[in-house]
Scaffold this active site. Sequence first.
Site, short mmCIF file in Angstrom:
data_model
loop_
_atom_site.label_atom_id
_atom_site.label_comp_id
_atom_site.label_asym_id
_atom_site.label_seq_id
_atom_site.Cartn_x
_atom_site.Cartn_y
_atom_site.Cartn_z
N LYS A 70 -23.18 25.00 -8.01
CA LYS A 70 -22.56 26.30 -7.81
C LYS A 70 -21.10 26.11 -7.40
O LYS A 70 -20.74 25.10 -6.80
CB LYS A 70 -23.33 27.13 -6.78
CG LYS A 70 -23.25 26.65 -5.35
CD LYS A 70 -23.95 27.66 -4.44
CE LYS A 70 -23.79 27.28 -2.98
NZ LYS A 70 -24.33 28.31 -2.07
N LEU A 71 -20.28 27.09 -7.74
CA LEU A 71 -18.84 26.90 -7.62
C LEU A 71 -18.38 26.67 -6.18
O LEU A 71 -17.39 25.97 -5.95
CB LEU A 71 -18.10 28.10 -8.20
CG LEU A 71 -18.08 28.19 -9.73
CD1 LEU A 71 -17.10 29.25 -10.18
CD2 LEU A 71 -17.74 26.87 -10.38
N SER A 72 -19.06 27.26 -5.20
CA SER A 72 -18.62 27.06 -3.82
C SER A 72 -18.74 25.61 -3.38
O SER A 72 -18.11 25.19 -2.41
CB SER A 72 -19.44 27.95 -2.88
OG SER A 72 -20.80 27.59 -2.92
N LYS A 73 -19.53 24.80 -4.12
CA LYS A 73 -19.71 23.39 -3.80
C LYS A 73 -19.04 22.50 -4.84
O LYS A 73 -19.26 21.29 -4.87
CB LYS A 73 -21.21 23.04 -3.75
CG LYS A 73 -22.03 23.90 -2.82
CD LYS A 73 -21.67 23.65 -1.36
CE LYS A 73 -22.61 24.44 -0.44
NZ LYS A 73 -22.25 24.29 0.99
N SER A 74 -18.20 23.07 -5.68
CA SER A 74 -17.69 22.36 -6.84
C SER A 74 -16.18 22.25 -6.83
O SER A 74 -15.46 23.14 -6.37
CB SER A 74 -18.15 23.09 -8.12
OG SER A 74 -17.49 22.59 -9.26
#
Length: 306
Positions: free
Chosen positions: A231-235
């Site tokens: 997911k983008l928040s972890k990317s």
Amino acid sequence: MPDPFPRPPYRGRFAPSPTGPLHFGSLVAALGSWLMARRAKGAWLVRVEDLDPPREVPGAAQRQLRTLAAFGLHGDGPVLHQRARGALYQAALDHLLASGDAFACHCSRAALAKSGGVHRRCVPGAQRDDPAIRLRVPDGCVIAFDDALHGRVRQDVANEVGDFVLRRADGPWAYQLAVVVDDAAQGITDVVRGADLLDSTPRQILLQQLLGLPTPRHAHLPLVLDDAGHKLSKSAAALPVDDDAPLPALRRAWQALGQTEASVAAAADVDAFLSSAIASFDPSRIPRAPAPLHAAMHNASVANGD
């Protein structure tokens, strides 16, 4: 004959954490929750979840609010900041402690490693100067609810989650308690957010039951994933959306929500886009599956003739 149990007017919310600028995944959640509220002719509120000072990026909350304004997503009423609401959370915690539903826990993370972090009983003899406060989840506690997109969701809270934290050992309030208190205080009837929070919902429903608070309806929107499936928040792909060029990102978010590009194709600016989006938004088209970032960007580029 009038309805003897009328539903209160729709009240939704968007609640970002100020850990950085809004990225595309955040925009999808914001647009989806905003459209749900506007479709229902209801209110849409903005809440800043600034509960964790060590993770907060200075100036991030102000930047996030500027981004929402640049994208035409204006809240109905003043922005609520959780950092100023500790007295309300303390009152709820005191209620749970007095009823025996919460307790001080001296267990360390290392002590819970063997159980995968699931707390069911305190480690004998453990003592800390700064114990956490946990909710006492009853044995056999199972919570089920109906999600507008995912259908019936069931979780064995006792065995899958265990006694969860309400106030951390280092002081900050846990998200689970704060979100329940604030949703009730703001009269939220509908929680529309990313699917990464789907498994948190049973914990929140349990807290609502124990505190005598209403449970909102829920809809968990598809996550946006990078090429590696994160997911983008972890990317590293979580680049901020561009406040100076909101229309292309809005089109990509619209498609990530499963909506048809043709219905907003004629929109030349943000106001026109949002007006067209409200008129044609169809929640039944929202997918359950995550939206790959590269696919959303490619589809929007093709639609824009790039």
